[in-house]
Design a protein around this motif. Structure first.
Motif, mmCIF file in Angstrom:
data_model
loop_
_atom_site.group_PDB
_atom_site.id
_atom_site.type_symbol
_atom_site.label_atom_id
_atom_site.label_comp_id
_atom_site.label_asym_id
_atom_site.label_seq_id
_atom_site.Cartn_x
_atom_site.Cartn_y
_atom_site.Cartn_z
ATOM 1 N N GLY A 48 36.633 47.394 48.513
ATOM 2 C CA GLY A 48 37.401 46.288 47.936
ATOM 3 C C GLY A 48 38.050 45.446 49.019
ATOM 4 N N ALA A 57 44.970 44.013 48.944
ATOM 5 C CA ALA A 57 45.390 45.337 49.424
ATOM 6 C C ALA A 57 44.384 45.893 50.426
ATOM 7 C CB ALA A 57 45.551 46.289 48.234
ATOM 8 N N VAL A 101 46.880 40.252 35.636
ATOM 9 C CA VAL A 101 46.908 41.642 36.113
ATOM 10 C C VAL A 101 46.427 42.615 35.045
ATOM 11 C CG1 VAL A 101 48.744 41.461 37.850
ATOM 12 C CG2 VAL A 101 49.331 41.819 35.448
HETATM 13 P P1 FAD Z 1 41.973 42.414 44.184
HETATM 14 O O1 FAD Z 1 42.648 41.373 44.973
HETATM 15 O O2 FAD Z 1 41.553 42.129 42.799
HETATM 16 O O3 FAD Z 1 40.713 42.890 45.029
HETATM 17 C C1 FAD Z 1 39.806 43.836 44.551
HETATM 18 C C2 FAD Z 1 38.511 43.684 45.326
HETATM 19 O O4 FAD Z 1 37.666 44.774 44.978
HETATM 20 C C3 FAD Z 1 37.755 42.410 44.966
HETATM 21 O O5 FAD Z 1 37.387 41.746 46.151
HETATM 22 C C4 FAD Z 1 36.539 42.907 44.202
HETATM 23 O O6 FAD Z 1 35.399 42.113 44.398
HETATM 24 C C5 FAD Z 1 36.356 44.293 44.795
HETATM 25 N N1 FAD Z 1 35.628 45.198 43.924
HETATM 26 C C6 FAD Z 1 35.832 45.433 42.615
HETATM 27 N N2 FAD Z 1 34.922 46.296 42.157
HETATM 28 C C7 FAD Z 1 34.150 46.640 43.213
HETATM 29 C C8 FAD Z 1 33.021 47.490 43.372
HETATM 30 N N3 FAD Z 1 32.494 48.143 42.331
HETATM 31 N N4 FAD Z 1 32.460 47.599 44.596
HETATM 32 C C9 FAD Z 1 32.940 46.904 45.649
HETATM 33 N N5 FAD Z 1 33.994 46.070 45.564
HETATM 34 C C10 FAD Z 1 34.588 45.956 44.353
HETATM 35 N N6 FAD Z 1 49.818 37.862 42.195
HETATM 36 C C11 FAD Z 1 50.852 37.386 42.900
HETATM 37 O O7 FAD Z 1 51.649 38.172 43.415
HETATM 38 N N7 FAD Z 1 51.032 36.029 43.064
HETATM 39 C C12 FAD Z 1 50.187 35.118 42.524
HETATM 40 O O8 FAD Z 1 50.327 33.893 42.749
HETATM 41 C C13 FAD Z 1 49.116 35.588 41.725
HETATM 42 N N8 FAD Z 1 48.283 34.723 41.107
HETATM 43 C C14 FAD Z 1 47.218 35.208 40.413
HETATM 44 C C15 FAD Z 1 46.364 34.305 39.776
HETATM 45 C C16 FAD Z 1 45.267 34.775 39.078
HETATM 46 C C17 FAD Z 1 44.369 33.797 38.364
HETATM 47 C C18 FAD Z 1 45.007 36.175 39.032
HETATM 48 C C19 FAD Z 1 43.808 36.712 38.302
HETATM 49 C C20 FAD Z 1 45.877 37.071 39.632
HETATM 50 C C21 FAD Z 1 46.983 36.609 40.317
HETATM 51 N N9 FAD Z 1 47.879 37.488 40.931
HETATM 52 C C22 FAD Z 1 48.940 37.006 41.616
HETATM 53 C C23 FAD Z 1 47.650 38.949 40.915
HETATM 54 C C24 FAD Z 1 47.029 39.377 42.269
HETATM 55 O O9 FAD Z 1 45.937 38.521 42.550
HETATM 56 C C25 FAD Z 1 46.558 40.822 42.230
HETATM 57 O O10 FAD Z 1 47.571 41.665 41.771
HETATM 58 C C26 FAD Z 1 46.118 41.267 43.615
HETATM 59 O O11 FAD Z 1 45.046 40.466 44.050
HETATM 60 C C27 FAD Z 1 45.685 42.730 43.602
HETATM 61 O O12 FAD Z 1 45.187 43.045 44.858
HETATM 62 P P2 FAD Z 1 44.079 44.189 45.004
HETATM 63 O O13 FAD Z 1 43.649 44.134 46.422
HETATM 64 O O14 FAD Z 1 44.574 45.455 44.446
HETATM 65 O O15 FAD Z 1 42.866 43.714 44.067
#
Ligand code: FAD
Length: 393
Positions: free
Chosen positions: A10, A14, A338
């Motif tokens: 991912g 994070a 989320v």
């Molecule tokens: P993500 O950023 O979702 O990253 C997960 C990654 O894992 C992605 O790149 C995905 O492609 C990858 N992945 C998934 N499944 C697989 C797989 N099977 N194999 C390989 N890779 C995989 N939060 C804020 O604090 N401020 C904001 O302004 C804000 N705006 C937002 C606007 C929108 C439209 C959305 C949808 C969310 C927003 N959020 C915001 C929430 C925030 O984006 C998320 O909470 C945050 O990105 C989570 O981070 P993460 O790294 O856990 O997951």
């Protein structure tokens, strides 16, 4: 087989942050993502300006079955640490409201920051790569992927939640947790607009585009920000915030006059302008179009103010100050910001994010059962949880 110290699945907020931290410690790190383009959510966030943290972020701004879990990570890498990094990169930012910090220019600046941190730390980022199988071995983990076999000592799962499938969201992280016998709590869409029952939808359709300052209350929690009537239902920050606390079948109470006691206002107006119509009086506080629709919706008669008894004025005020609405549902993962629920935090160490039962396996970011309010809190959780794991993987 390519063997590295750490594999992160991912390349979101994070995952990239954790990878850079681990790389800085001299660990060899490989990040795998199945998306063609990475960082999609970051680029889309905050209307393209990324609300990257909140000045007031604290554990109270997060929902989890274990509300204490997030405390340690949030205190070890807090909003000021990330703000310092943003400043170090010369990224201009501003507070929009309520401590929410946005880039002045573009969310691209935050993605560039993350990729630059990874680059400097020698992190390899590969995408699109499908991870087909994961095995635990005596030495660590072996992954079968669309680009061949990879091995690692530490495996970090940073696959995020289920929101916005078209940006690469998948339930893969939950499946990995289940494969290793970890409990996953039921998930549901959060920070999401409400849809309405047909009757409400038809009655309120004309209000599409109108935004009002309002307090939304559900399950002993309240938020005062704007609500926005849309052609599908109700949105706006107040609604998105309360959606995290709402469960199907429950009622949300809205106070559409949070700034002042409407009864007192109506009584004063009755004295001052007894011949004015109720609609004219209310139009001093609300948009005209809203008043017309609201009077019909709340089944209130529109008469000159002098014709209302004291009790009747109270009833008018109550209709606006205690609007009880039972949403039909939410717009779901298609538009949710989320995902609530996810990997049970009781399975993880709050200091390191490592699975207690599976040494070497880590979960960070949104995939776990920690969900923030609207306003930069979710990215802060990605940074905080990613950072603490990055110090030990
Ligand atoms: P993500 O950023 O979702 O990253 C997960 C990654 O894992 C992605 O790149 C995905 O492609 C990858 N992945 C998934 N499944 C697989 C797989 N099977 N194999 C390989 N890779 C995989 N939060 C804020 O604090 N401020 C904001 O302004 C804000 N705006 C937002 C606007 C929108 C439209 C959305 C949808 C969310 C927003 N959020 C915001 C929430 C925030 O984006 C998320 O909470 C945050 O990105 C989570 O981070 P993460 O790294 O856990 O997951």
């Amino acid at each position: 087989m390519l063997k590295v110290d750490v594999i992160v699945i991912g390349a979101g907020a994070a995952g990239l942050f954790c990878a850079a931290e681990a790389g800085k410690r001299g660990r060899s790190v490989l990040v795998l993502d199945h998306a063609k383009r990475i960082g999609g959510k970051i680029l889309m966030s905050g209307g393209g300006r990324c609300n990257f943290t909140n000045m007031y972020a604290s554990p109270e701004n997060y929902l989890s079955a274990n509300p204490h879990f997030c405390k340690s990570a949030l205190s070890r890498y807090n909003q000021w640490d990330f703000i310092a990094l943003v400043t170090q990169y010369g990224i201009a930012y501003h507070e929009k409201t309520l401590g929410q910090l946005f880039c002045d220019d573009s969310a691209k600046d935050i993605l560039k920051l993350l990729l630059s941190e990874c680059d400097k730390a020698g992190v390899q980022v590969r995408h699109p790569v499908e991870v087909q199988n994961i095995d635990k071995t005596a030495e660590g983990f072996e992954l079968e992927t669309s680009q061949g076999q990879f091995g690692c000592d530490s495996l970090v799962v940073a696959t995020g939640g289920l929101s916005i499938p078209k940006l690469g969201a998948s339930p893969f992280g939950y499946k990995i947790a289940e494969q290793f016998g970890l409990k996953v709590l039921p998930t549901r869409a959060g920070l999401v607009p409400f849809t309405l029952h047909e009757q409400d939808k038809a009655a309120l359709a004309e209000l599409s585009g109108i935004s009002l300052d309002a307090t939304a209350v559900c399950n002993h929690t309240s938020f005062r920000e704007n609500i926005l009537f849309t052609h599908r239902g109700l949105s706006g920050p107040s609604v998105l915030q309360i959606s995290n606390y709402w469960h199907p079948g429950e009622t949300v109470t809205f106070n559409l006059s949070p700034g002042q006691n409407l009864t007192e206002f109506l009584q004063t107006e009755q004295q001052a302008h007894p011949d004015a119509l109720l609609s004219t009086t209310l139009a001093k506080l609300f948009p005209k179009r809203f008043v017309q629709v609201a009077l019909e919706y709340f089944a209130l008669t529109n008469k000159p103010m002098k014709q209302y008894q004291g009790k009747q004025l109270e009833q008018v005020a109550d209709a606006f100050m205690q609007w009880q609405l039972k949403p039909n549902g939410t717009e779901g993962y298609r538009t949710a910001e989320v995902t609530l629920g996810g990997v049970d935090t009781n399975e993880l160490s709050s200091k390191t994010m490592e699975a207690r039962k599976v040494p070497g396996l880590y979960f960070i970011g949104e995939v776990m059962d920690v969900t923030g309010w609207l306003g930069g809190y979710n990215f802060q959780w990605a940074w905080s949880s990613g950072w603490v794991a990055g110090q030990v993987v």
